[in-house]
Scaffold this active site. Structure first.
Site, mmCIF file in Angstrom:
data_model
loop_
_atom_site.group_PDB
_atom_site.id
_atom_site.type_symbol
_atom_site.label_atom_id
_atom_site.label_comp_id
_atom_site.label_asym_id
_atom_site.label_seq_id
_atom_site.Cartn_x
_atom_site.Cartn_y
_atom_site.Cartn_z
ATOM 1 N N PRO A 3 26.789 -151.878 70.421
ATOM 2 C CA PRO A 3 25.711 -152.869 70.498
ATOM 3 C C PRO A 3 25.684 -153.546 71.867
ATOM 4 O O PRO A 3 26.700 -153.608 72.547
ATOM 5 C CB PRO A 3 26.097 -153.903 69.424
ATOM 6 N N GLY A 4 24.532 -154.060 72.244
ATOM 7 C CA GLY A 4 24.408 -154.752 73.534
ATOM 8 C C GLY A 4 23.555 -153.947 74.493
ATOM 9 O O GLY A 4 22.939 -152.953 74.099
ATOM 10 N N LYS B 61 22.807 -151.308 77.222
ATOM 11 C CA LYS B 61 23.486 -150.073 77.645
ATOM 12 C C LYS B 61 23.902 -150.167 79.108
ATOM 13 O O LYS B 61 23.180 -150.738 79.923
ATOM 14 C CB LYS B 61 22.537 -148.886 77.487
ATOM 15 N N GLY B 62 25.042 -149.569 79.449
ATOM 16 C CA GLY B 62 25.519 -149.610 80.827
ATOM 17 C C GLY B 62 24.779 -148.606 81.698
ATOM 18 O O GLY B 62 24.244 -147.622 81.194
ATOM 19 N N MET B 63 24.757 -148.866 83.002
ATOM 20 C CA MET B 63 24.152 -147.905 83.930
ATOM 21 C C MET B 63 25.202 -146.902 84.410
ATOM 22 O O MET B 63 24.880 -145.841 84.904
ATOM 23 C CB MET B 63 23.564 -148.639 85.129
ATOM 24 N N ASP C 174 42.656 -154.709 79.234
ATOM 25 C CA ASP C 174 43.450 -153.524 79.547
ATOM 26 C C ASP C 174 42.742 -152.302 78.939
ATOM 27 O O ASP C 174 42.054 -152.420 77.924
ATOM 28 C CB ASP C 174 44.839 -153.676 78.904
ATOM 29 N N LYS D 76 34.754 -145.667 76.273
ATOM 30 C CA LYS D 76 33.878 -145.763 77.445
ATOM 31 C C LYS D 76 34.006 -144.491 78.286
ATOM 32 O O LYS D 76 35.123 -144.093 78.625
ATOM 33 C CB LYS D 76 34.256 -146.980 78.295
HETATM 34 N N1 ATP Z 1 35.083 -154.030 75.301
HETATM 35 C C1 ATP Z 1 33.844 -154.027 74.847
HETATM 36 N N2 ATP Z 1 33.549 -154.553 73.631
HETATM 37 C C2 ATP Z 1 32.282 -154.531 73.156
HETATM 38 N N3 ATP Z 1 31.243 -154.006 73.811
HETATM 39 C C3 ATP Z 1 31.470 -153.465 75.019
HETATM 40 C C4 ATP Z 1 32.764 -153.446 75.607
HETATM 41 N N4 ATP Z 1 32.681 -152.843 76.806
HETATM 42 C C5 ATP Z 1 31.385 -152.506 76.967
HETATM 43 N N5 ATP Z 1 30.645 -152.873 75.896
HETATM 44 C C6 ATP Z 1 29.197 -152.678 75.694
HETATM 45 O O1 ATP Z 1 28.778 -151.600 76.497
HETATM 46 C C7 ATP Z 1 27.861 -152.038 77.502
HETATM 47 C C8 ATP Z 1 28.114 -151.307 78.793
HETATM 48 O O2 ATP Z 1 29.469 -151.508 79.190
HETATM 49 P P1 ATP Z 1 29.866 -151.773 80.703
HETATM 50 O O3 ATP Z 1 29.306 -153.087 81.136
HETATM 51 O O4 ATP Z 1 31.324 -151.601 80.819
HETATM 52 O O5 ATP Z 1 29.087 -150.565 81.392
HETATM 53 P P2 ATP Z 1 28.541 -150.396 82.851
HETATM 54 O O6 ATP Z 1 27.846 -149.117 82.884
HETATM 55 O O7 ATP Z 1 29.672 -150.569 83.793
HETATM 56 O O8 ATP Z 1 27.521 -151.622 82.974
HETATM 57 P P3 ATP Z 1 26.613 -151.992 84.251
HETATM 58 O O9 ATP Z 1 25.357 -151.255 84.088
HETATM 59 O O10 ATP Z 1 26.437 -153.475 84.122
HETATM 60 O O11 ATP Z 1 27.426 -151.596 85.452
HETATM 61 C C9 ATP Z 1 28.097 -153.548 77.607
HETATM 62 O O12 ATP Z 1 26.959 -154.217 78.063
HETATM 63 C C10 ATP Z 1 28.438 -153.900 76.167
HETATM 64 O O13 ATP Z 1 27.269 -154.055 75.406
#
Ligand code: ATP
Length: 582
Positions: free
Chosen positions: A323-324, A326-328, A378, A343
């Site tokens: 949920p939340g 999505k990361g790029m 971690d 991840k």
């Molecule tokens: N430890 C966690 N617990 C719960 N949700 C998480 C966690 N890590 C990531 N998420 C979810 O996954 C999404 C993407 O993770 P993250 O921010 O690490 O990705 P990113 O690709 O590096 O993001 P960005 O686009 O900001 O660089 C987050 O916005 C969150 O919704």
């Protein structure tokens, strides 16, 4: 020698098993050397070397393994991926480690070795210790590990004796005052609420836990009907050793062992016994977290994986996109019933993200080596991670195919993911702030700002500080989890925005001044950090410093002067003395 199945024609399996054991012993010796230096470095207040040792100790495992596996691969030649030979090596190895006090760690070491030496290995109980070898290491408490103080001695005598027994080789700043502080705390928390029977006792682990600028004694008192665990943090200031506080609060104790903190340096000849005691004292923590916390993070990973397998077999829900927002850079998914997220680094990043997969991995490695000061999660890194295909939701299957296809392969009924990180699942801060009450939101946004400032004090600049990149723990603590844009704070250039003077400057649609790559304008943070009107003004007022470049520069100056700023893993209010008295 018994004729083992598939014995190598060139080098006997027995010899190779011994070689792996030698590698394990080498790792334990080097790990132990760094650990054993912690008391001296604490006594000398040598914080620079403390940091170096912490980092070097984290690197020992991989270094030993790399050398060992290169040798093994050479000796095995074509037999590197011969399962019969590995089966035989495992069998010899299992006999060699049977009486070791740390055989569970030795098993994990074997797993790491085979995974690095056997190309294309899939998880196989015959070849690896997927489950624990002989008998699972029982988490038994050994009384010899403890100093014991009978209650009949009386409170003051017990406290005096404790401070005598734990001799740090440095005089106390004011021992009598420490004794008084400890007596008062015990009276306030225990004696006003419980009657301690004279035949009971207090136990403290003989091993002292060292981390950063502090040492911790971990113990418990039997109250006649239950154990009352406690932690005594001890520091070494310019005027000498002093007791900083006494912790009884189970949440605070648990936080000291959090996944957001660095690992302790602590003597643990029989790790399962130290973990056994910790398990009783901090029941909230899972065994894998406790192994991590005392520096055996590879074994922590093994146990985490065993927990994962057990959980999979006992649950039915499906892996879903997390949920939340999505990361790029990362594709993130989770099993609703499990406290973990998975991840994966995407195959392609959309602009403005222009880093490579290797650079993202470097950032994650940086975090695992750096002091996480209670504000970064971690991670554990897995290669060829298998998930049953029928447990993956259709939406997630599509998401994986669209974003990380190059890392996927199907083997039978399993999806194998070439590389992923696991991390504790948290509530994304943006999700929490979407619909929390104002009163619930206020302490959380205060902690959000505090998290950023504490990261800064540990020389970390998160890069992207939007709330979506932070999570909330069970204890409602704000933790950063998006590492791809992390930089060292020292490398940033905090600037005030130049004042527009000419007509063109005032009405320019783009910045009219040059901006270098590492330039940061803290006053801009106000515009986007908190969206909600009811929380925004409080945040801006409460964390005024955050928007002031001079404040950021002052932290940089402290870091440049070599100052190691100690992030206390407990609230400032519970410390016995104010900072200026130390
Ligand atoms: N430890 C966690 N617990 C719960 N949700 C998480 C966690 N890590 C990531 N998420 C979810 O996954 C999404 C993407 O993770 P993250 O921010 O690490 O990705 P990113 O690709 O590096 O993001 P960005 O686009 O900001 O660089 C987050 O916005 C969150 O919704």
């Amino acid at each position: 020698m018994e004729d083992m199945p598939g014995k190598s024609s060139k080098i006997p399996a027995e010899y190779l098993a011994e070689e792996i054991l030698n590698g394990f012993n080498e790792y334990r010796a080097r790990f132990g050397k760094y650990t054993s230096e912690a008391p001296r470095l604490f006594a000398e207040r040598n914080w620079q070397q403390t940091q170096i040792n912490h980092l070097e100790r984290l690197r020992v495992y991989k270094r030993v393994l790399r050398e060992l596996c290169a040798g093994l691969r050479e000796k095995l030649g074509e037999d590197q991926s011969n399962p019969d030979i590995w089966k035989s090596i495992k069998s010899f190895y299992q006999n060699l480690i049977i009486d070791k006090p740390d055989s569970e760690l030795a098993e994990t070491f074997f797993n790491s070795t085979i995974r690095k030496s056997f190309p294309g290995l899939s998880i196989d109980e015959n070849l690896m210790f997927v489950q624990e070898g002989h008998q699972p290491k029982e988490l038994k408490i050994n009384l010899e590990l403890l100093n014991i103080y009978p209650s009949a001695m009386g409170l003051e005598k017990i406290i005096r004796k404790i401070l005598e027994d734990y001799d740090f080789g440095v005089p106390f700043m004011d021992k009598e005052q420490d004794i008084q502080y400890l007596i008062n705390s015990v009276q306030e928390v225990i004696l006003t609420r419980y009657k301690v029977a004279p035949e009971t006792e207090t136990q403290i682990l003989k091993s002292v836990f060292y981390r950063n600028k502090a040492a911790y004694l971990i113990g418990r008192t039997y109250l006649g009907h239950k154990w009352m665990p406690f932690i005594i943090p001890i520091a070494n200031g310019p005027k000498g050793i002093f007791v900083d506080t006494l912790i009884f609060d189970p949440d605070m104790m648990s936080h000291l062992f959090s996944f957001t903190r660095s690992y302790f340096m602590v003597e643990a000849k029989v790790p399962s016994q130290v973990v056994g005691f910790l398990h009783d004292v901090i029941p909230h923590k899972k065994t894998h977290e406790l192994y991590n916390a005392i520096g055996f993070n590879k074994h922590g990973k093994t146990l985490l994986y065993r927990d994962f397998l057990r959980h999979l077999s006992q649950s039915q829900d499906k892996f879903e996109v997390a949920p939340g927002v999505k990361g790029m850079v990362m594709t993130v998914f989770a099993l609703p019933s499990l406290n973990l997220v998975f991840k994966i680094i995407k195959d392609h990043f959309e602009p403005p993200k222009n880093m490579t997969r290797a650079e993202v991995r470097d950032k994650y490695r940086l975090v695992s080596w750096h002091d996480r000061v209670g504000r970064m999660a971690d991670t554990h890194e897995f290669e060829d991670f298998a998930i049953p295909l029928d447990r993956i939701s259709e939406e997630l299957k599509n998401e994986l195919k669209n974003t990380v296809n190059s890392l996927l392969r199907v083997e039978g009924d399993k999806l194998i993911i070439k590389h992923l990180y696991t991390e504790r699942k948290m509530i994304p801060l943006n999700v929490f702030l979407e619909d929390c009450e104002t009163e619930e939101g206020i302490p959380v946004i205060e902690d959000y700002g505090r998290a950023i400032l504490q990261l800064a004090q540990a020389n970390i600049f998160p890069g992207d500080m939007l709330t979506k990149n932070f999570g909330l723990t069970r204890q409602k603590r704000v933790v950063f989890y998006d590492y791809d844009e992390i930089e060292f704070l020292e490398a940033m250039n905090f600037r005030e925005k130049p004042k527009a003077e000419t007509y063109e400057q005032i009405y320019a649609s783009e910045p009219w001044y040059t901006i270098a790559k590492n330039d940061v304008f803290p006053e801009d943070f106000k515009r986007w950090m908190i969206g909600r009107e009811d929380l925004r003004s409080h945040f801006i007022e409460y964390h005024n410093d955050l928007f002031d470049p001079v404040y950021w520069q002052s932290i940089q100056n402290l870091l440049k002067a070599g100052e190691l700023i100690h992030a206390f893993p407990y609230p400032e209010e519970i410390r016995f003395r104010p900072e200026e008295k130390i």
